[in-house]
Design an enzyme around this catalytic site. Structure first.
Site, PDB file in Angstrom:
ATOM      1  N   HIS A 355       0.852  -1.194   0.000  1.00  0.00           N
ATOM      2  CA  HIS A 355       0.000   0.000   0.000  1.00  0.00           C
ATOM      3  C   HIS A 355       0.887   1.244   0.000  1.00  0.00           C
ATOM      4  O   HIS A 355       1.854   1.328   0.760  1.00  0.00           O
ATOM      5  CB  HIS A 355      -0.897   0.005   1.243  1.00  0.00           C
ATOM      6  CG  HIS A 355      -1.602   1.306   1.468  1.00  0.00           C
ATOM      7  ND1 HIS A 355      -1.251   2.186   2.470  1.00  0.00           N
ATOM      8  CD2 HIS A 355      -2.632   1.884   0.812  1.00  0.00           C
ATOM      9  CE1 HIS A 355      -2.035   3.243   2.436  1.00  0.00           C
ATOM     10  NE2 HIS A 355      -2.876   3.088   1.442  1.00  0.00           N
ATOM     11  N   ASN A 356       0.545   2.211  -0.875  1.00  0.00           N
ATOM     12  CA  ASN A 356       1.327   3.451  -0.984  1.00  0.00           C
ATOM     13  C   ASN A 356       2.821   3.132  -1.006  1.00  0.00           C
ATOM     14  O   ASN A 356       3.605   3.597  -0.173  1.00  0.00           O
ATOM     15  CB  ASN A 356       1.000   4.406   0.161  1.00  0.00           C
ATOM     16  CG  ASN A 356      -0.356   5.071  -0.008  1.00  0.00           C
ATOM     17  OD1 ASN A 356      -1.021   4.890  -1.039  1.00  0.00           O
ATOM     18  ND2 ASN A 356      -0.783   5.824   0.981  1.00  0.00           N
ATOM     19  N   GLU A 385       1.466  -0.076  -5.501  1.00  0.00           N
ATOM     20  CA  GLU A 385       0.520   1.020  -5.718  1.00  0.00           C
ATOM     21  C   GLU A 385       1.263   2.251  -6.207  1.00  0.00           C
ATOM     22  O   GLU A 385       2.355   2.579  -5.712  1.00  0.00           O
ATOM     23  CB  GLU A 385      -0.228   1.341  -4.429  1.00  0.00           C
ATOM     24  CG  GLU A 385      -1.316   2.384  -4.615  1.00  0.00           C
ATOM     25  CD  GLU A 385      -2.122   2.638  -3.364  1.00  0.00           C
ATOM     26  OE1 GLU A 385      -3.119   3.381  -3.436  1.00  0.00           O
ATOM     27  OE2 GLU A 385      -1.763   2.081  -2.304  1.00  0.00           O
ATOM     28  N   HIS A 403       1.652  11.251  -2.379  1.00  0.00           N
ATOM     29  CA  HIS A 403       0.416  11.149  -1.608  1.00  0.00           C
ATOM     30  C   HIS A 403      -0.239  12.510  -1.653  1.00  0.00           C
ATOM     31  O   HIS A 403       0.139  13.409  -0.899  1.00  0.00           O
ATOM     32  CB  HIS A 403       0.727  10.713  -0.178  1.00  0.00           C
ATOM     33  CG  HIS A 403      -0.464  10.165   0.538  1.00  0.00           C
ATOM     34  ND1 HIS A 403      -0.466   9.883   1.878  1.00  0.00           N
ATOM     35  CD2 HIS A 403      -1.701   9.841   0.097  1.00  0.00           C
ATOM     36  CE1 HIS A 403      -1.635   9.409   2.228  1.00  0.00           C
ATOM     37  NE2 HIS A 403      -2.403   9.374   1.157  1.00  0.00           N
ATOM     38  N   SER A 787     -11.851  -2.571  -4.451  1.00  0.00           N
ATOM     39  CA  SER A 787     -10.971  -2.299  -3.317  1.00  0.00           C
ATOM     40  C   SER A 787     -11.805  -1.822  -2.143  1.00  0.00           C
ATOM     41  O   SER A 787     -12.791  -1.106  -2.312  1.00  0.00           O
ATOM     42  CB  SER A 787      -9.923  -1.247  -3.678  1.00  0.00           C
ATOM     43  OG  SER A 787      -9.032  -1.725  -4.663  1.00  0.00           O
ATOM     44  N   ARG A 814      -9.204  -6.176  -3.079  1.00  0.00           N
ATOM     45  CA  ARG A 814      -7.994  -5.565  -2.501  1.00  0.00           C
ATOM     46  C   ARG A 814      -8.392  -4.815  -1.237  1.00  0.00           C
ATOM     47  O   ARG A 814      -9.356  -4.056  -1.238  1.00  0.00           O
ATOM     48  CB  ARG A 814      -7.339  -4.617  -3.505  1.00  0.00           C
ATOM     49  CG  ARG A 814      -6.092  -3.907  -2.980  1.00  0.00           C
ATOM     50  CD  ARG A 814      -5.440  -3.071  -4.073  1.00  0.00           C
ATOM     51  NE  ARG A 814      -4.319  -2.313  -3.560  1.00  0.00           N
ATOM     52  CZ  ARG A 814      -4.400  -1.057  -3.118  1.00  0.00           C
ATOM     53  NH1 ARG A 814      -5.571  -0.426  -3.141  1.00  0.00           N
ATOM     54  NH2 ARG A 814      -3.339  -0.430  -2.670  1.00  0.00           N
TER      55      ARG A 814
END
Length: 1431
Positions: A355-356, A385, A403, A787, A814
């Protein structure tokens, strides 16, 4: 014991690295070049070492090296100059090996090795990467790890190329005193040589530093000790280890197994390996038992004593060597390799997901990096991601990754793709999924699509396979089918819209103006309504929403957080020089910096690039003014698609803006070369080319080239964060400042303005907005995926767990962390693995417990990043509830216990340690923070715990469960951990090597010595039976021993009765009411207890049907409930029925009296007739005839001419009346006479004629032929016969009425009796139910008391879990028993009701039968009746 598996962990080392090669070395932090470094890798591939003349060796663990790649040019000019002097400058990059290493994913260090030739660099680079690709070396045994540490000691030499003794002493300093270690070294001849190092004082040192050395000249120099490399062999090092750290716990085990002998016999060793070291659940063919042949081979490997080998014996040292060898691993070694079926559909696998991925720290104010993509992919991640935004400032026109609006730094999208290309398939060949969170304009989306196609090339899966089209019901391709393919997960246009726009774009090189600037509504899945999430938990945190989830308005966690007061912006179209004309002209003229028009106050992005490789002309912007004028009224930040709108240059003619808590965060001030529309808000203004870089002081990047906006590093922090309390001396956010930023943060959903070229690259990972499980099932599109944030996922899991599991059988899902995790913490992924979720995305930069769980789980199956889900999570015909606490059909529950015996090399400090053992799986299987050993103080080297076993009694789903071993110091700091899958765990005495918190191996790995017991779960009450079945000989032998002992005490076997097993007493006590399995008739026939049939009694009535006279009732008692049949005779004896019969008799007597009066009345109406002489004569003769007739009635009966005398006792004649009938010889006529009363009836023929008869004496003929007599007889006969018929009919009607009332009363009495019987049955069943409940309650209390008094249960949590498990088991058993009782009651009631209906039906039949009989008798009497008269 495990099946034989050839575990060859040694990698192949190329000669150039094995024997060493010369390189020049430098790193990023140094400013000098180290020349002629001798670089080599040991023969086992443990370490990489470089030696420089006159310096200590530098040794690097190969397990900490990420990769060796082609290097670039050095940044330092002096190093570059020296390299140019030593070789061709144009080949420096090709001759350079760039090695990255580190103990985690974030803190990565680099150094560079420059070879003499390109060929040598290429060969060594490939050789290093080949060693790194194999993961077997991570699973070596403790003996091999000792060998690894011995190699480190021999390679880590000083400048004199000898081993410093202090390194050896430091190895054991955490548990043993230095003098003791030194003595052991001397005893083994490893004392070494002493020398005094020369003091070297550099003239360039400062004055104070030189004075320090001058002051210490008088001190005695400390002597150092060193050891030759050749002296410290591995055998001596092993002896040293065993001498300093004797394994007393292994010696105790050996003595116990050998029977106090110095060796283990072959038989004892076979028994140990087959009984203690083997999982009894294993198949005997796939996992054969140890036999003599395998024991001989085992002794040859581990027993050094030749005599013992020949005799088939094993010594204590050999036993220890076996326990620490590769033949005694804690997990089946074949699990390390690729052992799963990789030809299933893609949605049938767990996929290692991030994630991120770009973030290296916190979610707010963190640093983004493109390098971390390399480490994440090299660590086995297969789904990464990318949050894509439009670049601003100097990067305008380029897509960036950051972000958005979270004050994080940026990296270029193109740079990230290059890193992905280089490392996507370096460790695993299975597909990589790129999860795009797309906020870019269409022009940048076009660039994104081109970058993907150009950089990835054939690796990019740009269209679906022909044999797996994107049609309903078509399964996804398998990982094997998708090998070395990159899949893009991004929103996609509807098929027809995509085809139309793509054809137009390929034909004309551009799209329509409306399509370029407006949000595209024709995005698949975006027009459906998404269910509202239920999952923020009331934290008020803004929920991050993925590109295929609900919009922010659909997420209550976002709605609750939007409590920030926003000021309505005003539009200032005046440029810096105050000219409105220049501002308006900017709408008609493309921007010089990439042709982008930035409109920051739109609710949705209208920023679009008009300059790209395929556009032939620029669009006309004059048509946009009306749209812009409307969009200017929108909020500037609510839907802004820019990554950093808050850092734009403020331009306003009013006074300087003051930062406000209720407004957006303060913005950076920067000058730009282009102009655009300027929006002024409270505390924030923007300009055309303001920078978009956000770097917090505490997260300054180490490398300039890893950022999209390096120029903002200093001025933004120093000048523009003062409004948040930042200063040069305060580089980190305070808690209040972080909360303030977090409260003002508003997440912007991904764009729906999709470019058709980028849309066309999406195939098997097509994200859609989730519209419900029923909708997804109806659509049946396997390539669709959705997701969910962890909060939303938990909500669906709580409400519709089985539906969620079925959804994941068909298509992918997800899960990503909720937005409140600003510290980049992780959630427990096991929760969603239990539901079959494929991509459970975690923050890889945070190595917390949950990330350790993820890394440990995906370590197996070759580290491919794909794990096949269990069978019940894949098959559509199976239903599974992840919250189930009972065993699943087809899955055998397991029992596991772990006894922690000791540890070795747990810490390099002399500190107390303890061990914690946890299990993760289904909620009912998960046990955390319960099983921990006591703290062993002051010994980090070899503590001995010898704890009681940690028992995991019932593991419902072993395939989903994992064990976590963790060692902590006395302060709670984690020293090492290891995740082991339960379904691959081996039983017996095992050594478990621990890993770091980032799942990396240590140079000298901490090791736990444990005993593991794994077997099939058996309930406590059945354990004795299972033991007897498993080993009947031992069971009988035990019984026989006890019998002999009792006989020795004088007890005869015949005096001992058979008693039930005490383990099953409680179960039998509850199940004592027997179950009836017969037919319904048998069940009812055995039910009930009857008493009297009287209506006032409440006892049980008989429950049988009305039987025929020959049928005999047979009452039977079952369940203490006796049954007798209902008899009609019993009902007739009822008071009500007797009273009714009495009333009937009275009515009948009254009717007969009435009839008699009527007869008497008729006789009185004819007095004159009796005075007639002829009649008198007839009367006289009749009297004589009666007298004679009494004598001869029997003789003359049946004669054609006869005299019949009958005494009528029925209705129609008075009592004692005699009726005489005289017939003629021809039978044509007869005369009847009656005597015995005032009048005598005479029977005549039907026509009224009489025939002369001779009664005693002849009747005169003239009397017979007398008309007067004949007329009198006819008249009297008619009147009398009519009266008799009327009387008979009245009596018949009365009998019918009485018969009906009689049976009505019987029916009523029977109904009352049946009602009483049913009531008695219900009372009995209720009593049984009450008794059952009391018995069950008593059993629960007794069982709970037994658990509370069980001294074997150590912790309260375990006791509570046992009580809960017992209550659940009892509840299930009690429910089943009550169901059986209810079914029994229902059957009894149904059968009794049926029998009651049959009884009533039979009673009706009897009534009709009696009525028919009465009617038949009446008709028969009427047919047999003859005319009578009174004369």
């Amino acid at each position: 014991m495990a099946k034989e598996f050839q575990f060859n962990w040694k990698p192949t080392i190329i000669p150039e690295l094995l024997h060493g090669s010369v390189f020049d070395r430098y790193d990023d932090e140094s400013t000098c070049l180290e020349l002629n470094a001798q670089v080599r890798i040991d023969e086992n591939g443990f370490f990489l070492r470089w030696l420089i003349e006159g310096k200590d060796a530098v040794v690097l663990d190969m397990g900490q090296i990420w990769e060796a790649r082609t290097g670039g040019l050095p940044k330092d000019g002096r190093i570059m100059f020296e390299l140019e002097q030593r070789g061709a400058s144009e080949t420096i990059a090709e001759r350079t090996i760039w090695i990255t290493h580190g103990q985690d994913l974030v803190n990565v260090q680099s150094f560079f090795l420059v070879a003499e030739s390109v060929e040598l660099a290429k060969t060594c680079r490939a050789g290093i990467n080949d060693i790194l690709k194999s993961s077997r070396i991570r699973h070596v045994c403790p003996t091999t790890q000792l060998m690894k540490y011995h190699t480190w000691l021999t390679m880590n030499v000083n400048e004199r190329r000898k081993i410093p003794i202090k390194l050896i002493i430091k190895t054991f300093s955490s548990g043993k005193p230095e003098k003791m270690v030194q003595k052991c070294l001397n005893d083994l001849g490893l004392g070494g040589d002493k020398y005094t190092p020369a003091r070297v004082i550099n003239r360039s040192m400062g004055k104070k530093f030189r004075n320090f050395y001058k002051c210490s000249r008088g001190r005695k120099r400390k002597e150092r000790e060193e050891l030759d490399v050749d002296i410290l062999t591995f055998e001596k090092f092993q002896r040293l280890y065993n001498k300093i750290c004797p394994r007393t716990e292994v010696q105790e085990l050996f003595v116990k197994l050998s029977g106090q002998k110095e060796y283990l016999t072959k038989e004892r060793l076979i028994n140990f390996l087959n009984e203690e070291q083997r999982d009894p659940r294993l198949n005997e063919i796939l996992f054969p038992f140890f036999d003599s042949q395998r024991i001989v081979a085992l002794l040859k490997k581990h027993e050094n004593d030749i005599k013992y080998q020949e005799d088939g014996k094993m010594s204590g040292d050999g036993f220890l060597r076996f326990l620490m060898s590769d033949e005694n691993p804690p997990v089946f070694l074949d699990r390390i390799e690729m052992f799963m079926d990789m030809d299933q559909p893609l949605c049938h696998y767990y996929i290692n997901s991030s994630h991120n991925t770009y973030l290296t720290g916190r979610q707010y104010g963190g640093k983004s990096s493109s390098e971390i993509y390399r480490q994440v992919l090299l660590s086995g991640c297969r789904c990464i991601e990318l949050d894509c935004w439009d670049g601003t400032g100097e990067n305008k026109g380029e897509p960036i990754i950051t972000h958005g609006k979270a004050m994080c730094t940026d990296v270029f999208f193109k740079d990230v793709l290059v890193q992905i290309r280089d490392t996507a398939f370096a460790r695993s060949d299975f597909p990589v999924v790129l999860s795009f969170e797309n906020h870019c304009s269409k022009s940048n989306q076009l660039k994104m699509a081109k970058y993907c196609m150009d950089i990835f090339g054939d690796m990019l899966l740009s269209k679906p396979f022909e044999d797996a089209p994107l049609d309903p019901g078509v399964s996804l391709p398998s990982p094997n089918r998708l090998r070395k393919k990159i899949l893009i997960k991004n929103k996609r246009l509807k098929t027809d819209i995509e085809r139309h726009q793509l054809d137009q774009f390929l034909r004309e090189g551009k799209l329509d103006e409306e399509d370029e600037l407006n949000e595209t509504p024709e995005v698949v899945g975006e027009d459906s309504v998404s269910p509202r999430s239920g999952g923020s938990g009331g934290t008020g945190a803004p929920e991050e929403v993925d590109d295929d989830t609900s919009d922010d308005d659909d997420d209550p966690s976002v709605q609750t957080s939007l409590n920030v007061m926003r000021t309505i912006p005003t539009v200032n179209t005046t440029s810096n020089n105050g000219s409105n004309r220049s501002a308006r002209s900017s709408l008609d003229t493309p921007s010089p910096s990439g042709g982008s028009l930035m409109v920051p106050d739109r609710a949705t992005s209208t920023a679009t690039s008009i300059k790209n490789a395929v556009l032939a002309r620029s669009p006309n912007f004059s048509s946009l003014r009306q749209k812009l004028s409307f969009k200017r009224r929108q909020s500037p930040l609510a839907g802004d698609q820019r990554a950093h709108p808050e850092v734009e240059q403020p331009v306003s003619s009013s006074s300087p803006a003051t930062p406000s808590i209720s407004g957006p965060p303060p913005c950076a001030t920067s000058s730009g070369s282009t102009s655009s529309i300027t929006i002024t808000t409270t505390g924030c203004s923007t300009s055309s080319s303001g920078p978009s870089k956000h770097i917090l002081g505490g997260e300054m990047p180490a490398k300039e080239n890893d950022e999209a906006h390096p120029e903002l590093k200093q001025n933004f922090i120093a000048k523009n964060l003062k409004g948040f309390g930042f200063s040069k001396k305060q580089p980190v956010l305070t808690k209040e400042e972080e909360e303030r930023i977090f409260a003002e943060y508003h997440y912007t959903g991904a764009t729906t303005n999709i470019h058709p070229l980028l849309s066309s690259l999406v195939n098997y990972t097509h994200p859609v907005k989730f519209s419900g499980f029923d909708v997804a099932e109806a659509n049946n599109l396997h390539f669709h995926m959705s997701s969910f944030s962890e909060s939303t996922g938990l909500g669906y899991l709580k409400q519709s767990a089985p539906e969620f599991v079925n959804y994941n059988k068909r298509q992918s899902s997800r899960i990503y962390p909720k937005g409140a995790r600003v510290d980049s913490s992780n959630f427990l992924p096991q929760i969603f693995w239990n539901a079959g979720c494929q991509m459970v995305s975690l923050n890889f930069q945070t190595p917390d417990v949950y990330m350790q769980l993820n890394m440990g789980k995906f370590e197996y199956n070759g580290g491919s990043g794909y794990l096949l889900k269990p069978d019940f999570l894949r098959r559509p015909d199976r239903t599974f509830d992840p919250f189930s606490e009972s065993p699943v059909d087809g899955v055998i529950a397991a029992h596991c216990s772990v006894r922690v015996i000791s540890g070795q090399f747990l810490s390099d400090r002399k500190i107390g340690t303890y061990v914690e053992v946890e299990m993760y799986g289904l909620p009912t299987d998960t046990i955390r923070k319960e099983h921990k050993t006591k703290v062993i103080p002051g010994n980090g080297l070899n503590p001995v715990y010898n704890e009681d076993p940690f028992v995991f009694r019932k593991v419902v789903l072993p395939e989903l469960a994992v064990l976590r071993f963790a060692v902590y110091d006395e302060n709670g700091k984690q020293l090492g951990q290891r995740i082991l899958p339960l379904d691959g765990l081996q039983a017996g005495y095992r050594h478990i090597s621990l890993r770091s918190d980032t799942n990396q191996s240590f140079i000298l790995s901490p090791v736990l010595f444990v005993q593991i017991v794994i077997k099939t779960y058996v309930p406590d009450e059945l354990s004795g039976l299972v033991d007897a079945l498993a080993d009947p000989r031992a069971f009988l032998s035990e019984q026989k021993k006890r019998q002999e002992a009792l006989a020795h005490m004088g007890v005869d076997d015949s005096d001992i009765p058979d008693v039930p097993n005490t383990r099953n007493m409680a179960l039998r006590h509850v199940k004592q009411p027997p179950r009836q399995n017969g037919s319904s008739a048998d069940l009812l026939a055995n039910n009930g207890q009857t008493g009297s049939a009287r209506g006032d009694q409440t006892s049980s009535m008989a429950s049988s049907t009305i039987r025929s006279p020959n049928e005999q009732p047979q009452p039977v008692a079952v369940d203490k409930f006796k049954v007798d049949p209902i008899e009609v005779d019993d009902l007739r004896r009822d008071k009500a029925f007797a009273k009714l019969l009495k009333r009937f008799q009275k009515e009948l007597d009254d009717l007969r009296k009435k009839h008699q009066k009527q007869r008497d009345s008729i006789q009185k109406q004819q007095p004159a007739r009796r005075r007639n002489s002829s009649i008198a004569w007839i009367q006289t003769n009749v009297d004589k005839l009666i007298t004679n007739n009494r004598r001869s009635t029997k003789k003359e009966k049946g004669s054609r001419r006869s005299l019949t005398a009958s005494v009528s006792s029925g209705c129609g004649s008075a009592s004692g009346t005699v009726t005489v009938s005289v017939c003629s010889p021809s039978g044509a006529s007869c005369s009847g006479y009656s005597t015995g009363g005032p009048s005598t009836p005479v029977a005549c023929n039907s026509d009224g004629t009489g025939s002369p008869a001779t009664i005693g004496s002849p009747v005169p003929q003239d009397l017979v032929n007398n008309d007067r007599v004949r007329s009198l007889v006819n008249t009297q006969t008619g009147e009398w016969s009519a009266m008799v018929r009327r009387h008979d009919e009245e009596e018949f009607e009365l009998k019918k009425v009485q018969l009906k009332e009689q049976f009505d009363l019987l029916r009523k009495l029977m109904s009352e009796a049946q009602k009483n019987q049913m009531l008695a049955l219900k009372l009995r069943l209720e009593a049984e139910g009450k008794d059952l409940k009391q018995t069950q309650t008593k059993k629960s209390m007794e069982d709970a008391k037994v658990i509370q008094l069980d001294k074997g249960i150590k912790t309260k949590a375990e006791r509570d879990r046992r009580v809960k498990e017992l209550n659940e088991k009892n509840l299930k058993m009690f429910v089943e028993e009550r169901k059986r009782l209810a079914m029994k009651a229902q059957k009894h009631e149904e059968q009794l009701t049926k029998r009651h209906l049959d009884q009533l039906e039979q009673l009706d039949k009897d009534f009709h039968k009696a009525l028919d009989a009465e009617v038949g008798n009446y008709k028969e009497e009427q047919l047999a009746a003859q005319p009578t008269s009174v004369v």
